[in-house]
Design a protein around this motif. Structure first.
Motif, PDB file in Angstrom:
ATOM      1  N   GLY A 158       0.835  -1.206   0.000  1.00 34.30           N
ATOM      2  CA  GLY A 158       0.000   0.000   0.000  1.00 34.30           C
ATOM      3  C   GLY A 158       0.865   1.249   0.000  1.00 34.30           C
ATOM      4  O   GLY A 158       0.573   2.228  -0.682  1.00 34.30           O
ATOM      5  N   ASN A 159       1.959   1.212   0.755  1.00 39.43           N
ATOM      6  CA  ASN A 159       2.870   2.375   0.807  1.00 39.43           C
ATOM      7  C   ASN A 159       3.450   2.665  -0.574  1.00 39.43           C
ATOM      8  O   ASN A 159       3.522   3.818  -0.992  1.00 39.43           O
ATOM      9  CB  ASN A 159       4.033   2.127   1.774  1.00 39.43           C
ATOM     10  N   LEU A 160       3.857   1.611  -1.263  1.00 35.55           N
ATOM     11  CA  LEU A 160       4.463   1.834  -2.584  1.00 35.55           C
ATOM     12  C   LEU A 160       3.386   2.251  -3.584  1.00 35.55           C
ATOM     13  O   LEU A 160       3.611   3.113  -4.440  1.00 35.55           O
ATOM     14  CB  LEU A 160       5.187   0.579  -3.073  1.00 35.55           C
ATOM     15  N   SER A 161       2.206   1.658  -3.476  1.00 37.46           N
ATOM     16  CA  SER A 161       1.146   1.979  -4.436  1.00 37.46           C
ATOM     17  C   SER A 161       0.635   3.403  -4.279  1.00 37.46           C
ATOM     18  O   SER A 161       0.124   3.991  -5.231  1.00 37.46           O
ATOM     19  CB  SER A 161      -0.020   0.991  -4.290  1.00 37.46           C
ATOM     20  N   THR A 162       0.732   3.951  -3.044  1.00 36.08           N
ATOM     21  CA  THR A 162       0.323   5.349  -2.851  1.00 36.08           C
ATOM     22  C   THR A 162       1.531   6.285  -2.902  1.00 36.08           C
ATOM     23  O   THR A 162       1.375   7.496  -2.765  1.00 36.08           O
ATOM     24  CB  THR A 162      -0.356   5.538  -1.470  1.00 36.08           C
ATOM     25  N   MET A 210       6.566   2.947 -12.757  1.00 33.03           N
ATOM     26  CA  MET A 210       5.172   3.125 -13.225  1.00 33.03           C
ATOM     27  C   MET A 210       4.162   2.609 -12.198  1.00 33.03           C
ATOM     28  O   MET A 210       3.048   3.110 -12.110  1.00 33.03           O
ATOM     29  CB  MET A 210       4.939   2.311 -14.500  1.00 33.03           C
ATOM     30  N   PHE A 211       4.571   1.574 -11.474  1.00 29.44           N
ATOM     31  CA  PHE A 211       3.617   0.944 -10.554  1.00 29.44           C
ATOM     32  C   PHE A 211       3.625   1.610  -9.175  1.00 29.44           C
ATOM     33  O   PHE A 211       2.728   1.390  -8.373  1.00 29.44           O
ATOM     34  CB  PHE A 211       3.935  -0.555 -10.426  1.00 29.44           C
ATOM     35  N   ILE A 212       4.674   2.399  -8.923  1.00 33.63           N
ATOM     36  CA  ILE A 212       4.766   3.093  -7.624  1.00 33.63           C
ATOM     37  C   ILE A 212       3.927   4.370  -7.729  1.00 33.63           C
ATOM     38  O   ILE A 212       4.121   5.166  -8.651  1.00 33.63           O
ATOM     39  CB  ILE A 212       6.231   3.399  -7.272  1.00 33.63           C
ATOM     40  N   GLY A 213       2.969   4.507  -6.828  1.00 34.43           N
ATOM     41  CA  GLY A 213       2.050   5.649  -6.907  1.00 34.43           C
ATOM     42  C   GLY A 213       0.907   5.419  -7.878  1.00 34.43           C
ATOM     43  O   GLY A 213       0.108   6.320  -8.112  1.00 34.43           O
ATOM     44  N   ALA A 214       0.789   4.208  -8.445  1.00 36.09           N
ATOM     45  CA  ALA A 214      -0.280   3.927  -9.418  1.00 36.09           C
ATOM     46  C   ALA A 214      -1.573   3.487  -8.727  1.00 36.09           C
ATOM     47  O   ALA A 214      -2.594   3.250  -9.385  1.00 36.09           O
ATOM     48  CB  ALA A 214       0.171   2.864 -10.412  1.00 36.09           C
ATOM     49  N   GLU A 215      -1.532   3.340  -7.414  1.00 41.04           N
ATOM     50  CA  GLU A 215      -2.726   3.031  -6.608  1.00 41.04           C
ATOM     51  C   GLU A 215      -3.451   1.773  -7.100  1.00 41.04           C
ATOM     52  O   GLU A 215      -4.684   1.713  -7.101  1.00 41.04           O
ATOM     53  CB  GLU A 215      -3.675   4.237  -6.563  1.00 41.04           C
ATOM     54  N   GLY A 216      -2.688   0.800  -7.548  1.00 42.48           N
ATOM     55  CA  GLY A 216      -3.283  -0.477  -7.946  1.00 42.48           C
ATOM     56  C   GLY A 216      -4.015  -0.433  -9.272  1.00 42.48           C
ATOM     57  O   GLY A 216      -4.734  -1.371  -9.615  1.00 42.48           O
ATOM     58  N   THR A 217      -3.841   0.622 -10.056  1.00 45.25           N
ATOM     59  CA  THR A 217      -4.590   0.722 -11.330  1.00 45.25           C
ATOM     60  C   THR A 217      -3.841   0.074 -12.497  1.00 45.25           C
ATOM     61  O   THR A 217      -4.397  -0.051 -13.585  1.00 45.25           O
ATOM     62  CB  THR A 217      -4.862   2.197 -11.703  1.00 45.25           C
ATOM     63  N   LEU A 218      -2.591  -0.340 -12.273  1.00 47.72           N
ATOM     64  CA  LEU A 218      -1.830  -0.942 -13.376  1.00 47.72           C
ATOM     65  C   LEU A 218      -1.421  -2.389 -13.083  1.00 47.72           C
ATOM     66  O   LEU A 218      -0.925  -3.080 -13.972  1.00 47.72           O
ATOM     67  CB  LEU A 218      -0.572  -0.111 -13.671  1.00 47.72           C
ATOM     68  N   GLY A 219      -1.603  -2.841 -11.862  1.00 49.64           N
ATOM     69  CA  GLY A 219      -1.203  -4.196 -11.498  1.00 49.64           C
ATOM     70  C   GLY A 219      -1.144  -4.330  -9.987  1.00 49.64           C
ATOM     71  O   GLY A 219      -1.373  -3.360  -9.257  1.00 49.64           O
ATOM     72  N   VAL A 220      -0.833  -5.549  -9.543  1.00 45.51           N
ATOM     73  CA  VAL A 220      -0.763  -5.811  -8.096  1.00 45.51           C
ATOM     74  C   VAL A 220       0.704  -5.997  -7.712  1.00 45.51           C
ATOM     75  O   VAL A 220       1.382  -6.884  -8.245  1.00 45.51           O
ATOM     76  CB  VAL A 220      -1.535  -7.096  -7.722  1.00 45.51           C
ATOM     77  N   ILE A 221       1.193  -5.169  -6.821  1.00 49.38           N
ATOM     78  CA  ILE A 221       2.568  -5.322  -6.322  1.00 49.38           C
ATOM     79  C   ILE A 221       2.592  -6.523  -5.376  1.00 49.38           C
ATOM     80  O   ILE A 221       1.773  -6.617  -4.458  1.00 49.38           O
ATOM     81  CB  ILE A 221       3.033  -4.046  -5.591  1.00 49.38           C
ATOM     82  N   THR A 222       3.526  -7.442  -5.624  1.00 47.13           N
ATOM     83  CA  THR A 222       3.568  -8.639  -4.773  1.00 47.13           C
ATOM     84  C   THR A 222       4.847  -8.730  -3.940  1.00 47.13           C
ATOM     85  O   THR A 222       4.856  -9.338  -2.875  1.00 47.13           O
ATOM     86  CB  THR A 222       3.414  -9.913  -5.639  1.00 47.13           C
ATOM     87  N   VAL A 463      -1.059  10.522 -22.315  1.00 45.69           N
ATOM     88  CA  VAL A 463      -0.001   9.545 -22.012  1.00 45.69           C
ATOM     89  C   VAL A 463      -0.464   8.607 -20.884  1.00 45.69           C
ATOM     90  O   VAL A 463      -0.286   7.388 -20.950  1.00 45.69           O
ATOM     91  CB  VAL A 463       1.321  10.259 -21.633  1.00 45.69           C
ATOM     92  N   MET A 464      -1.106   9.188 -19.846  1.00 43.57           N
ATOM     93  CA  MET A 464      -1.576   8.347 -18.736  1.00 43.57           C
ATOM     94  C   MET A 464      -2.612   7.333 -19.242  1.00 43.57           C
ATOM     95  O   MET A 464      -2.579   6.151 -18.880  1.00 43.57           O
ATOM     96  CB  MET A 464      -2.212   9.219 -17.631  1.00 43.57           C
ATOM     97  N   GLN A 465      -3.532   7.798 -20.096  1.00 44.80           N
ATOM     98  CA  GLN A 465      -4.571   6.885 -20.587  1.00 44.80           C
ATOM     99  C   GLN A 465      -3.988   5.811 -21.506  1.00 44.80           C
ATOM    100  O   GLN A 465      -4.421   4.655 -21.484  1.00 44.80           O
ATOM    101  CB  GLN A 465      -5.672   7.678 -21.298  1.00 44.80           C
ATOM    102  N   ALA A 466      -2.969   6.195 -22.288  1.00 44.57           N
ATOM    103  CA  ALA A 466      -2.332   5.215 -23.176  1.00 44.57           C
ATOM    104  C   ALA A 466      -1.656   4.114 -22.352  1.00 44.57           C
ATOM    105  O   ALA A 466      -1.732   2.926 -22.679  1.00 44.57           O
ATOM    106  CB  ALA A 466      -1.312   5.913 -24.069  1.00 44.57           C
TER     107      ALA A 466
END
Ligand code: FAD
Ligand code: 2HG
Ligand code: ZN
Length: 491
Positions: A158-162, A210-222, A463-466
């Motif tokens: 959660g910390n990395l995703s936010t 790309m996945f750091i700060g993406a709030e889970g919208t691009l994938g699940v950090i494991t 760019v974000m939407q792409a």
């Protein structure tokens, strides 16, 4: 820490529609790893944002990357949206269901896999609680600097995703700076392994960012490889009274010129914020004998144990007092007193909540614009919403203020929240006009998702939407959060 309002939730119709997938999920995860009973699901309903949770399909609790991958693959096959969920301490509603998704809770993936002292890194699973990560580093003789009030509950995923901030950003940067490697399950279930523990690696795009700060919208950090630092056995903490936020900013400049990177925290707290904490914290005591309009809580630290930072602090603060930058100050005499100072700071969120409806603005400003913003926004709110209580505190050392507005005493919460919509819009405009950000550390989640359209240029949005389309063509990963589909745009 329990979220403020947990409530039972269940959606039998949804459940029936997805029966085939639910059977596969049960086969995959067993009864311990899949929660679909209303009484058991209630604990996964709400975070700290104050928004009402929607009805999810169920809660999946995978125990390994392979299981996360299989769960996400099943969701992709059946077109079921997924909401990754960490410790549910988020303040933007990012980990909550909007309705119909599978909540994918990482809390069973809580192993510290490895601490590599020679490389100064540690490898952890995403569901590790932040405090557990810090303790494991300390037990090995190293320091993991990310620190925030929710560290006993929030998870590293959660910390990395936010891209969480907290109280040590001034010296160590935000969560993004803590990461050397990452493992992510993509929206089709494929595992992207970027688990290199390297400080230098210029082999093309730095995909992990790309996945750091993406709030889970691009994938699940494991999993993640985190950067460690030397322990800081020398430290000193002071509670300082200042005249104004501009005096605080000037004081920071003064201190940095003398002790530089030893300043790890530099927090601002207004008198009204301190009074709220004291009103709701029975053991809390004002560290100074007289009231003052503003305070700074600062911590200095160094890895050289023999350094007398307390003496250094006394000397430098003495100079600042003579220069008129400081009204009064007290330096902690013991670890217990350090704890007392910090407990005043850490209780701010709960103290505010106890006062009724609150509208939060988690903003960042150039340090040179902090005072101007506070003057302008304060005057605007006083003229617009009689009786509204402005509560200011935050990580002023890195320019991040929590500019929160509490309902007038005795007012109806609903009326206040409605009136605040236009007020918040103007507050955010003021922030933007001064070159600031309307989301410094808590993320956009669902609370601020619509703001993204007003904030970003057409090119940035394109760019974000792409990126989103390329990685999540079915829009299944945390749908409706951070970057809603353009068709969901509110007028
Ligand atoms: P959650 O709330 O569970 O999720 C947050 C977001 O991350 C959601 O969008 C979710 O979908 C996504 N997510 C979670 N895990 C994953 C994963 N493994 N993969 C992909 N996406 C995932 N925040 C600060 O930045 N600084 C502070 O000083 C601070 N202080 C706080 C103090 C208190 C008392 C509280 C209650 C909160 C505070 N917060 C602070 C907010 C919160 O703790 C942070 O945002 C934290 O990083 C959220 O972590 P979490 O595990 O609780 O995430
Ligand atoms: C903090 O700095 C958190 O304590 C919470 O970011 C902020 O309660 C808040 O508004
Ligand atoms: Zn904060």
């Amino acid at each position: 820490m329990l979220p403020p309002h947990t409530m039972p939730f269940h959606n039998p119709a949804l459940f029936a529609r997805n029966e085939t997938m639910m059977r596969s999920l049960r086969d995959l995860l067993g009864s311990y790893g899949l929660i679909d009973q209303p009484d058991q699901m209630s604990g996964y309903a709400a975070d700290w944002s104050g928004v009402s949770p929607g009805l999810p399909l169920a809660v999946a609790r995978p125990a390994s990357t392979a299981e996360v991958s299989a769960v996400v693959r099943l969701c992709a096959e059946h077109g079921v949206p997924v909401v990754p969920q960490g410790g549910m301490t988020g303040m933007a509603g990012g980990a909550m269901s909007l309705g119909g998704e599978l909540l994918l809770n990482l809390s069973r993936m809580n192993r510290v896999v490895d601490v590599d002292l020679l490389n100064q890194t540690m490898t952890v699973e995403a569901g590790c609680v932040l405090q557990q990560v810090k303790d494991a580093a300390a037990a090995a003789g190293a320091y993991f600097p990310l620190a925030l009030g929710a560290q006993g509950s929030c998870q590293i995923g959660g910390n990395l995703s936010t891209n969480a901030g907290g109280v040590n950003v001034l010296r160590y940067g935000n969560a993004r700076s803590a990461v050397l490697g990452l493992e992510v399950v993509l929206a089709d279930g494929e595992v992207l392994n970027l688990m290199r523990g390297l400080r230098k690696d210029n082999t093309g795009y730095d995909l992990k960012q790309m996945f750091i700060g993406a709030e889970g919208t691009l994938g699940v950090i494991t999993r993640a490889v985190l950067q460690l630092y030397p322990m800081t056995p020398a430290s000193s903490t002071a509670w300082i009274a200042v005249d104004s936020p501009s005096a605080a900013v000037e004081l920071l400049r003064h201190l940095r010129a003398r002790v530089g990177e030893r300043i790890s925290s530099f927090e601002l707290i207004s008198r009204p914020m301190l009074e709220l904490v004291l009103a709701h914290h029975q053991q809390g005591r004002d560290p100074l004998t007289e009231p003052h309009p503003w305070y700074v809580l600062t911590e200095w630290s160094d890895s050289m144990a023999s350094l007398d930072l307390r003496a250094q602090m006394e000397h430098v603060l003495g100079e600042a007092l003579e220069a008129g930058l400081v009204r009064d100050a007290t330096i902690a005499e013991s670890l217990a007193q350090v704890g007392q100072f910090w407990s005043l700071r850490e209780r701010v969120t709960e103290a505010q909540r106890a006062e009724g409806a609150i509208v939060k603005h988690d903003i960042a400003l150039p340090l040179s614009k902090v005072a101007r913003f506070l003057d302008d926004a304060g005057a605007f709110i006083a003229a617009t919403l009689a009786g509204a209580r402005v509560i200011v505190f935050g990580h002023v050392g890195d320019g991040n203020l929590h500019y929160n507005v509490l309902q007038p005493r005795g007012a109806a919460a609903k009326d206040f929240e409605l009136a605040m919509k236009a007020v918040s819009r103007r507050v955010y405009e003021m922030v933007s006009e001064l070159g600031g950000s309307i989301s410094a550390e808590h993320g956009l989640g669902q609370l601020k998702a619509q703001q993204v359209f007003a904030l970003k240029s057409r090119t940035e949005l394109r760019v974000m939407q792409a990126l989103k389309r390329a990685l999540d063509p079915q829009d299944l990963m945390n749908r409706g959060k951070l970057l809603p589909h353009p068709t969901e745009r509110n007028p």
